[in-house]
Write a protein that holds these residues in place. Sequence first.
Motif, PDB file in Angstrom:
ATOM      1  N   UNK A  75     -19.501  -3.137  -2.345  1.00  0.00           N
ATOM      2  CA  UNK A  75     -18.621  -2.880  -2.903  1.00  0.00           C
ATOM      3  C   UNK A  75     -17.849  -2.582  -2.035  1.00  0.00           C
ATOM      4  N   UNK A  76     -17.753  -3.203  -0.403  1.00  0.00           N
ATOM      5  CA  UNK A  76     -16.703  -3.381  -0.017  1.00  0.00           C
ATOM      6  C   UNK A  76     -16.143  -4.616   0.093  1.00  0.00           C
ATOM      7  N   UNK A  77     -15.341  -4.384   1.003  1.00  0.00           N
ATOM      8  CA  UNK A  77     -14.658  -5.424   1.784  1.00  0.00           C
ATOM      9  C   UNK A  77     -13.990  -4.132   3.152  1.00  0.00           C
ATOM     10  N   UNK A  78     -13.953  -6.019   4.193  1.00  0.00           N
ATOM     11  CA  UNK A  78     -13.570  -5.806   5.006  1.00  0.00           C
ATOM     12  C   UNK A  78     -12.480  -6.250   5.653  1.00  0.00           C
ATOM     13  N   UNK A  79     -11.731  -5.297   6.300  1.00  0.00           N
ATOM     14  CA  UNK A  79      -9.755  -6.226   6.827  1.00  0.00           C
ATOM     15  C   UNK A  79      -9.044  -6.257   8.005  1.00  0.00           C
ATOM     16  N   UNK A  80      -9.053  -7.029   8.799  1.00  0.00           N
ATOM     17  CA  UNK A  80      -8.892  -7.249   9.985  1.00  0.00           C
ATOM     18  C   UNK A  80      -7.245  -8.022  10.773  1.00  0.00           C
ATOM     19  N   UNK A  91       1.119   1.390  19.042  1.00  0.00           N
ATOM     20  CA  UNK A  91       1.272   1.900  18.345  1.00  0.00           C
ATOM     21  C   UNK A  91       0.322   0.928  16.496  1.00  0.00           C
ATOM     22  N   UNK A  92      -0.384  -0.091  17.200  1.00  0.00           N
ATOM     23  CA  UNK A  92      -0.378  -1.067  16.028  1.00  0.00           C
ATOM     24  C   UNK A  92      -1.353  -0.445  15.226  1.00  0.00           C
ATOM     25  N   UNK A  93      -2.608   0.586  15.903  1.00  0.00           N
ATOM     26  CA  UNK A  93      -3.931   0.932  14.447  1.00  0.00           C
ATOM     27  C   UNK A  93      -3.159   2.257  13.909  1.00  0.00           C
ATOM     28  N   UNK A  94      -2.157   3.070  14.519  1.00  0.00           N
ATOM     29  CA  UNK A  94      -1.483   4.130  13.911  1.00  0.00           C
ATOM     30  C   UNK A  94      -0.657   3.673  12.374  1.00  0.00           C
ATOM     31  N   UNK A  95      -0.340   2.093  12.992  1.00  0.00           N
ATOM     32  CA  UNK A  95       0.838   1.541  12.016  1.00  0.00           C
ATOM     33  C   UNK A  95      -0.246   1.183  10.710  1.00  0.00           C
ATOM     34  N   UNK A  96      -0.999   0.503  11.071  1.00  0.00           N
ATOM     35  CA  UNK A  96      -2.358   0.254   9.994  1.00  0.00           C
ATOM     36  C   UNK A  96      -2.892   1.037   9.355  1.00  0.00           C
ATOM     37  N   UNK A  97      -3.111   2.538   9.935  1.00  0.00           N
ATOM     38  CA  UNK A  97      -4.376   3.050   8.881  1.00  0.00           C
ATOM     39  C   UNK A  97      -2.735   4.037   8.425  1.00  0.00           C
ATOM     40  N   UNK A  98      -1.662   4.346   8.626  1.00  0.00           N
ATOM     41  CA  UNK A  98      -0.369   4.778   7.629  1.00  0.00           C
ATOM     42  C   UNK A  98      -0.554   4.289   6.722  1.00  0.00           C
ATOM     43  N   UNK A  99      -0.200   2.824   6.767  1.00  0.00           N
ATOM     44  CA  UNK A  99       0.196   1.603   5.518  1.00  0.00           C
ATOM     45  C   UNK A  99      -1.452   1.763   4.262  1.00  0.00           C
ATOM     46  N   UNK A 100      -1.752   2.028   4.979  1.00  0.00           N
ATOM     47  CA  UNK A 100      -3.826   2.026   3.996  1.00  0.00           C
ATOM     48  C   UNK A 100      -3.114   2.926   3.447  1.00  0.00           C
ATOM     49  N   UNK A 125     -10.261  -2.016  -3.633  1.00  0.00           N
ATOM     50  CA  UNK A 125      -9.199  -1.568  -2.972  1.00  0.00           C
ATOM     51  C   UNK A 125      -7.757  -2.934  -2.159  1.00  0.00           C
ATOM     52  N   UNK A 126      -9.176  -3.847  -1.895  1.00  0.00           N
ATOM     53  CA  UNK A 126      -9.215  -4.844  -0.918  1.00  0.00           C
ATOM     54  C   UNK A 126      -7.966  -5.662  -1.165  1.00  0.00           C
ATOM     55  N   UNK A 127      -7.695  -6.012  -1.871  1.00  0.00           N
ATOM     56  CA  UNK A 127      -6.459  -6.676  -2.408  1.00  0.00           C
ATOM     57  C   UNK A 127      -5.089  -6.296  -2.049  1.00  0.00           C
ATOM     58  N   UNK A 128      -4.882  -4.897  -3.042  1.00  0.00           N
ATOM     59  CA  UNK A 128      -4.077  -4.635  -2.564  1.00  0.00           C
ATOM     60  C   UNK A 128      -3.533  -4.143  -0.621  1.00  0.00           C
ATOM     61  N   UNK A 129      -4.698  -3.684  -0.039  1.00  0.00           N
ATOM     62  CA  UNK A 129      -4.612  -3.299   0.970  1.00  0.00           C
ATOM     63  C   UNK A 129      -4.032  -4.540   1.716  1.00  0.00           C
ATOM     64  N   UNK A 130      -4.977  -5.374   1.652  1.00  0.00           N
ATOM     65  CA  UNK A 130      -4.507  -7.261   2.125  1.00  0.00           C
ATOM     66  C   UNK A 130      -2.883  -6.937   2.016  1.00  0.00           C
ATOM     67  N   UNK A 131      -2.411  -7.036   0.826  1.00  0.00           N
ATOM     68  CA  UNK A 131      -0.981  -7.276   0.719  1.00  0.00           C
ATOM     69  C   UNK A 131      -0.428  -5.880   1.314  1.00  0.00           C
ATOM     70  N   UNK A 132      -0.310  -4.681   1.587  1.00  0.00           N
ATOM     71  CA  UNK A 132       0.511  -3.980   2.252  1.00  0.00           C
ATOM     72  C   UNK A 132       0.231  -3.876   3.592  1.00  0.00           C
ATOM     73  N   UNK A 133      -1.040  -4.488   4.423  1.00  0.00           N
ATOM     74  CA  UNK A 133      -1.325  -4.625   5.470  1.00  0.00           C
ATOM     75  C   UNK A 133      -0.036  -5.990   5.655  1.00  0.00           C
ATOM     76  N   UNK A 134      -0.166  -6.935   5.458  1.00  0.00           N
ATOM     77  CA  UNK A 134       0.656  -7.729   5.298  1.00  0.00           C
ATOM     78  C   UNK A 134       2.464  -7.831   5.006  1.00  0.00           C
ATOM     79  N   UNK A 137       3.000  -5.770   8.590  1.00  0.00           N
ATOM     80  CA  UNK A 137       3.332  -6.398   9.962  1.00  0.00           C
ATOM     81  C   UNK A 137       4.089  -8.002  10.112  1.00  0.00           C
ATOM     82  N   UNK A 138       4.091  -8.527   8.772  1.00  0.00           N
ATOM     83  CA  UNK A 138       4.795  -9.593   8.834  1.00  0.00           C
ATOM     84  C   UNK A 138       6.451  -9.656   7.673  1.00  0.00           C
ATOM     85  N   UNK A 139       6.139  -8.462   7.065  1.00  0.00           N
ATOM     86  CA  UNK A 139       7.455  -8.380   5.903  1.00  0.00           C
ATOM     87  C   UNK A 139       7.312  -9.569   5.176  1.00  0.00           C
TER      88      UNK A 139
END
Length: 139
Positions: A75-80, A91-100, A125-134, A137-139
Amino acid sequence: MSVPDKPGVAARIFKALGDAAINVDMIVQNVSHGSGKPATDLSFTVDKPDLLKAQKVIDGLKKEIGFGDVIATEKIAKLSIVGVGMKSHSGVAGKMFETLAKEGVNIDMISTSEIKISVVIDLAKGEAAMKAIHAAFLG
């Protein structure tokens, strides 16, 4: 899993997995605290179809290596996030972790390189996390 903190343990584990044709994708190791004797927490991911086979390989090493409990889950997802620009943009890591964090996503594992940050999170939470990260970073 908590394994003895001595040379050759990781080599023995990952050689056995490789010999069984199991591809290990992500490895995180850190010092284990609270066990009373020197130990290392070793976490890794494998393809879902290989999980049962990997568990059998690991179980076969328990007596030889003398490690503690093994916890496995599907029950895990990997997001990169990947990009050569990470080498020159802070600040890329900080932005990713803050978004999550804003999405209420807990990070179970983090692995980084010069051009990639990968996290292991709850599959639910994988799909919601992917959409938030997208969006972040990409708007």
